[in-house]
Write a protein that holds these residues in place. Structure first.
Motif, PDB file in Angstrom:
ATOM      1  N   LEU A 171       0.845  -1.203   0.000  1.00 25.91           N
ATOM      2  CA  LEU A 171       0.000   0.000   0.000  1.00 25.91           C
ATOM      3  C   LEU A 171       0.873   1.243   0.000  1.00 25.91           C
ATOM      4  CD1 LEU A 171      -2.523  -1.388   2.548  1.00 25.91           C
ATOM      5  CD2 LEU A 171      -3.145  -0.580   0.270  1.00 25.91           C
ATOM      6  N   ARG A 172       0.248   2.390  -0.215  1.00 22.68           N
ATOM      7  CA  ARG A 172       0.976   3.645  -0.131  1.00 22.68           C
ATOM      8  C   ARG A 172       0.710   4.302   1.211  1.00 22.68           C
ATOM      9  NH1 ARG A 172       4.011   6.015  -4.372  1.00 22.68           N
ATOM     10  NH2 ARG A 172       4.156   4.366  -5.905  1.00 22.68           N
ATOM     11  N   SER A 187      11.594   7.177   2.317  1.00 22.91           N
ATOM     12  CA  SER A 187      12.335   7.760   3.426  1.00 22.91           C
ATOM     13  C   SER A 187      13.760   7.216   3.456  1.00 22.91           C
ATOM     14  CB  SER A 187      11.631   7.417   4.735  1.00 22.91           C
ATOM     15  OG  SER A 187      12.576   7.343   5.774  1.00 22.91           O
ATOM     16  N   PRO A 188      14.768   8.099   3.466  1.00 23.02           N
ATOM     17  CA  PRO A 188      16.158   7.633   3.491  1.00 23.02           C
ATOM     18  C   PRO A 188      16.451   6.797   4.739  1.00 23.02           C
ATOM     19  CG  PRO A 188      16.042  10.027   3.195  1.00 23.02           C
ATOM     20  CD  PRO A 188      14.657   9.557   3.467  1.00 23.02           C
ATOM     21  N   VAL A 189      15.738   7.123   5.828  1.00 22.34           N
ATOM     22  CA  VAL A 189      15.988   6.394   7.068  1.00 22.34           C
ATOM     23  C   VAL A 189      15.541   4.940   6.936  1.00 22.34           C
ATOM     24  CG1 VAL A 189      15.357   6.231   9.509  1.00 22.34           C
ATOM     25  CG2 VAL A 189      15.869   8.453   8.474  1.00 22.34           C
ATOM     26  N   ILE A 190      14.327   4.741   6.414  1.00 25.27           N
ATOM     27  CA  ILE A 190      13.841   3.372   6.276  1.00 25.27           C
ATOM     28  C   ILE A 190      14.659   2.637   5.217  1.00 25.27           C
ATOM     29  CG2 ILE A 190      11.800   1.926   5.908  1.00 25.27           C
ATOM     30  CD1 ILE A 190      11.733   3.816   8.351  1.00 25.27           C
ATOM     31  N   MET A 191      15.065   3.371   4.171  1.00 22.63           N
ATOM     32  CA  MET A 191      15.932   2.755   3.165  1.00 22.63           C
ATOM     33  C   MET A 191      17.248   2.317   3.816  1.00 22.63           C
ATOM     34  SD  MET A 191      14.325   2.481   0.360  1.00 22.63           S
ATOM     35  CE  MET A 191      15.578   2.122  -0.886  1.00 22.63           C
ATOM     36  N   ALA A 192      17.797   3.166   4.700  1.00 23.11           N
ATOM     37  CA  ALA A 192      19.059   2.823   5.377  1.00 23.11           C
ATOM     38  C   ALA A 192      18.876   1.581   6.252  1.00 23.11           C
ATOM     39  CB  ALA A 192      19.535   4.007   6.228  1.00 23.11           C
ATOM     40  N   LEU A 193      17.689   1.449   6.801  1.00 28.74           N
ATOM     41  CA  LEU A 193      17.400   0.352   7.717  1.00 28.74           C
ATOM     42  C   LEU A 193      17.186  -0.971   6.988  1.00 28.74           C
ATOM     43  CD1 LEU A 193      17.058   1.767  10.436  1.00 28.74           C
ATOM     44  CD2 LEU A 193      14.682   1.095  10.401  1.00 28.74           C
ATOM     45  N   THR A 194      16.350  -0.923   5.941  1.00 30.75           N
ATOM     46  CA  THR A 194      15.890  -2.171   5.342  1.00 30.75           C
ATOM     47  C   THR A 194      16.299  -2.312   3.893  1.00 30.75           C
ATOM     48  OG1 THR A 194      13.856  -1.194   4.490  1.00 30.75           O
ATOM     49  CG2 THR A 194      13.803  -1.989   6.751  1.00 30.75           C
ATOM     50  N   GLY A 195      16.577  -1.204   3.219  1.00 25.69           N
ATOM     51  CA  GLY A 195      16.874  -1.261   1.794  1.00 25.69           C
ATOM     52  C   GLY A 195      15.656  -1.648   0.965  1.00 25.69           C
ATOM     53  N   ASN A 196      14.484  -1.663   1.586  1.00 22.01           N
ATOM     54  CA  ASN A 196      13.285  -2.129   0.900  1.00 22.01           C
ATOM     55  C   ASN A 196      12.393  -0.943   0.563  1.00 22.01           C
ATOM     56  OD1 ASN A 196      10.647  -3.070   0.375  1.00 22.01           O
ATOM     57  ND2 ASN A 196      11.012  -4.941   1.551  1.00 22.01           N
ATOM     58  N   GLU A 197      12.291  -0.621  -0.741  1.00 21.10           N
ATOM     59  CA  GLU A 197      11.564   0.574  -1.146  1.00 21.10           C
ATOM     60  C   GLU A 197      10.074   0.456  -0.860  1.00 21.10           C
ATOM     61  OE1 GLU A 197      12.864   2.552  -4.748  1.00 21.10           O
ATOM     62  OE2 GLU A 197      10.769   3.001  -5.224  1.00 21.10           O
ATOM     63  N   ASP A 198       9.536  -0.730  -1.048  1.00 31.68           N
ATOM     64  CA  ASP A 198       8.117  -0.930  -0.784  1.00 31.68           C
ATOM     65  C   ASP A 198       7.801  -0.617   0.678  1.00 31.68           C
ATOM     66  OD1 ASP A 198       5.452  -1.636  -1.118  1.00 31.68           O
ATOM     67  OD2 ASP A 198       5.840  -3.744  -0.651  1.00 31.68           O
ATOM     68  N   GLU A 199       8.669  -1.099   1.569  1.00 33.21           N
ATOM     69  CA  GLU A 199       8.444  -0.819   2.996  1.00 33.21           C
ATOM     70  C   GLU A 199       8.587   0.679   3.286  1.00 33.21           C
ATOM     71  OE1 GLU A 199      10.600  -3.199   5.779  1.00 33.21           O
ATOM     72  OE2 GLU A 199       9.887  -5.076   4.889  1.00 33.21           O
TER      73      GLU A 199
END
Lengths: 390, 393
Positions: B313-314, B343-355
């Motif tokens: 979802l978005r 979010s760069p933070v979530i990307m830094a954490l998980t690397g998962n764009e969908d998340e």
């Protein structure tokens, strides 16, 4: 000597029998724009409208320049058709031109004359000569430069007097609003659709804007963005209304019951159905869109044909052959570009599948729509349209 | 367009963005606006009165972090405090052109560091583990004799992870006299979690008023006595010459009042919020089993922040569907033209764009009730059902 604003209009004067109707539309629009000035009064002449009792300030000129059909606007001075008086007024015009130039010491000028009153005793070159020598003799430190002058003193000798002006603001040209009938423009919030609206207005189409809003997929800000774009477009047509159709239910139904690759095609077909209903309601003769050939997958001739299948009036695409760069240039010029670039989620980014069909076939799309209660959905959407006047 | 209802009728779970000013704060602010409007620099009685209010506010803020009141410098907010901590260090310690920080800092730190990097400073950004925690060993390994500053966020603003500032501070202090300064961006934890600048070995700390029911436009930088930080704003010499400009008295007095409000019942409130957070986490999982909680489950996370992804979802759509039900949250992700940027933070954490694109941050505060949590879970359930057709497989 009298101060006034001189409005030049172009193509209308070529339009034969419909000319009077076009001129009336233009006068109405001008009247609307200058209506806030008490005592404002319009006077019509061949190819010209004179506005009395409205200040020749920059913001007034700029607003008039945005009226479709106007070629140029200039603050002007009028005197009786006597060469002595014309010479005096020309000197006054030169002084005002110098004020605008911020006291450049090496300013140059030339005089240009037109004589539509053939009974006036001097010819155009003779008038220019008289005016030029009067300005030179006035001790303003000006010299003549016929090739690249700092300003031009224009003299028009007409039946209603002689008009002198030294500075004009270019207008958008085209035809007066309403002279080409009424249309619907689909306003998405992107860069293209406001430009399509502008071009349609330029050719005299009085528009009603229609936006398909997808709350909660997009938020209030996405809607505010369209409202702001519409307000910029209202500079060209103060009477343009904005209709907001709540579209989420239709999109949700498409997501639920249509094959993913046909989603966008079916969505646009639904938009055409709703637009057609609105067109009938407001007496519009065409639907204008910002579509452009080949820019995205759904904007192919095949797609356009399948989408148009559900439209009850012609779908016109002023930007069909434009490059993005050309569209952006116009968007920047008319002041919608920055607004269009505001970063709010638009429904398409969520809705568009990874692989939309680029060359849909009509029978297959009609099949894909079968599971959709089309009439019911369109009816409900049309009923829920909100209309903003201001 | 729909109107926003009275605050009593909505559920406001976006307290990490800003909070509703406490009635006691509003009262104090109104007093300054309407009555005690003097300039603390004026010589007359009104000025003296303003100066007393200013001193009192300074003491109140200092008390929250166990500082001396002379170590508190008022600013326009957290961003200015962060900017100042870094720019002031640069001005004072140009001989040590190296800064150590993390990949999950607030933009007011990160963009400052980007800017310095362009100017030739060496910047070491240390990554975090999947719960958003930075390893103190990695921080210390990055510190060199040329390091001027270590800048660490106390509570991560998107996911609530608490960094081990005390551990890091003490180890930096152990490096001896020529050591880097230690800056803590405490905006998200200040007043709600215990802070002791002396015990932790902090040299600089950023704080903000409007995150703790004060008003916008006020914040502070703690500068340990002995740290000679260069000024960011020059002028009439207010704030001991380090931060010029007539003091924002309404904001500052409101800030002090908000500190007092929290000091009365901080522990009680935070214990309550910890139980609410658990209730919310359980509730979210019950209505959407695929939801992914970011940050620690319960230990080592700020009790008032709870961050979930709803894959497929978005985040923005969920946010709007919730707002239609009078529940206000945040996506915690910034947008850039037309495309939503993860979010760069979530990307830094998980690397998962969908998340990263499907994230929702729920953030509570002292006025959150248990009923708010239950209403939120119910609204979320309804929203996710409404959006189910929009879920990408």
């Amino acid at each position: 000597m009298e101060e006034l604003l001189l409005v030049k209009y172009g193509e209308i004067s070529l339009k034969g029998k419909n000319r009077y109707q076009f001129e009336a539309a233009l006068m109405d629009h001008i009247r609307f724009v200058v209506g806030e000035y008490p005592g404002a009064r319009l006077e019509k002449a061949y190819g010209r409208v004179y506005i009395h009792s409205v200040p020749g300030e920059r913001n007034v000129l700029r607003r008039l320049a945005k009226i479709p059909g106007i070629v140029a606007v200039a603050p002007a001075l009028r005197v009786e058709n006597e060469i002595i008086k014309i010479r005096d007024v020309a000197v006054e015009a030169a002084k005002r031109a110098l004020e605008m130039l911020d006291g450049t010491s090496t300013a140059t000028f030339k005089a240009e004359s037109r004589r539509s009153l053939k009974s006036f005793p001097l010819t155009s070159p003779q008038i220019s000569h008289e005016v030029g020598s009067a300005v030179l003799a006035a001790g303003l430190g000006l010299t003549v430069d016929v090739h690249r002058p700092s300003f031009v003193i224009n003299v028009e000798v007409r039946e209603k007097g002689t008009f002198v002006y030294w500075h004009e603001v270019r207008g958008m040209g085209g035809l007066p609003l309403g002279s080409s009938g009424r249309g619907i423009v689909l306003l998405s919030g992107g860069i293209d659709s406001p430009v399509a609206a502008y071009l349609a207005m330029k050719r005299g189409v009085a528009l009603e804007a229609l936006h398909f809003w997808s709350f909660p997929i997009t938020g209030e800000r996405a809607r505010d963005k369209v409202v702001r774009i519409w307000r910029v477009l209202k500079d060209f047509d103060p009477q343009m209304r904005l209709h907001i159709a709540h579209f989420t239910k239709i999109q949700t139904a498409i997501m639920e019951s249509c094959p993913e690759k046909y989603r966008v095609t079916v969505m646009r077909r639904m938009m055409m159905r709703v637009s057609t209903r609105l067109a009938e309601r407001v007496g519009a003769l065409a639907i204008f869109t910002g579509e452009n050939l080949g820019q995205v997958a759904s904007q192919t001739l095949e797609s356009m044909a399948v989408i148009e299948d559900t439209a009850g009036v012609p779908v016109l695409r002023p930007l069909l052959t434009y490059d993005k760069r050309e569209t952006v240039e116009i968007a920047e010029r008319i002041g919608t570009y920055e607004l269009s670039c505001l970063p709010y989620e638009d429904c398409c980014t969520v809705f568009v599948p990874k692989h939309p069909v680029t060359k849909p076939r009509l029978e297959l799309v009609r099949d894909a729509e079968k599971a959709l209660p089309v009439d019911e959905l369109v009816e409900e959407c049309v009923r829920g349209i909100e209309t903003l006047e201001r | 367009m729909s109107e926003v209802k009275r605050h009593e009728d909505i559920v406001y779970l976006d307290n990490a963005s800003t909070t509703r000013p406490d009635p006691r704060v509003i009262n104090a602010v109104t007093g300054v606006l309407g009555h005690d409007f003097g300039n603390p620099s004026s010589l007359h009685r009104l000025g003296a009165r303003a100066e007393r209010l200013l001193d009192e506010s300074r003491e109140r803020v200092a008390r929250v972090i166990n500082a001396e009141s002379g170590e508190i410098y008022f600013t326009s907010g957290g961003t200015e405090a962060n900017n100042w901590a870094i720019a002031g260090t640069v001005a004072s310690r140009a001989k040590d052109p190296h800064i150590v920080s993390t990949t999950v800092e607030h933009p007011s730190v990160i963009s400052m560091l980007d800017h310095l990097h362009e100017d030739g400073w060496e910047i070491s950004l240390i990554g975090v583990d999947e719960e958003g925690r930075v390893d103190p060993d990695e921080i210390m390994d990055a510190v060199t004799p040329d390091t001027a500053l270590v800048s660490i966020m106390f509570v991560q603003n998107e996911i609530g992870t608490i960094q081990e500032c005390r551990e890091i501070g003490r180890r930096i202090r152990g490096l001896g006299p020529k050591r880097p300064w230690f800056h803590v961006d405490a905006v998200q934890g200040f007043a709600r979690l215990p802070i002791d600048v002396k015990d932790w070995g902090v040299d600089l700390m950023s704080m903000s008023a409007h995150k703790i029911h004060g008003i916008k436009g006020a914040g502070a930088l703690y500068i340990r006595k002995g740290v000679r930080l260069g000024p960011l704003v020059f002028g009439g010499g207010q704030e001991s010459g380090l931060r010029s400009g007539t003091e924002n008295m309404p904001g500052i007095v409101g800030f002090g009042t908000a500190c007092e409000v929290w000091s009365e019942d901080r522990e009680e409130v935070m214990t309550r919020l910890a139980s609410f957070r658990k209730r919310l986490v359980d509730g979210v999982r019950s209505v959407f089993p695929d939801a992914v909680l970011h940050g620690p489950e319960d230990e080592g996370v700020a009790p008032h922040i709870c961050h979930f992804s709803f894959p497929g979802l978005r985040g923005e759509s969920i946010l709007h569907a919730l707002e239609a039900r009078d529940v206000y949250v945040s996506t915690g992700s910034a947008c850039s033209s037309h495309k939503t940027r993860p979010s760069p933070v979530i990307m830094a954490l998980t690397g998962n764009e969908d998340e990263a694109l499907s994230a929702i941050r729920f953030s509570m505060s002292r006025d959150t009730s248990e009923e708010d949590i239950d209403r939120t879970v119910k609204a979320l359930d309804e929203s996710l059902r409404e959006l189910s057709a929009w879920r990408r497989k």
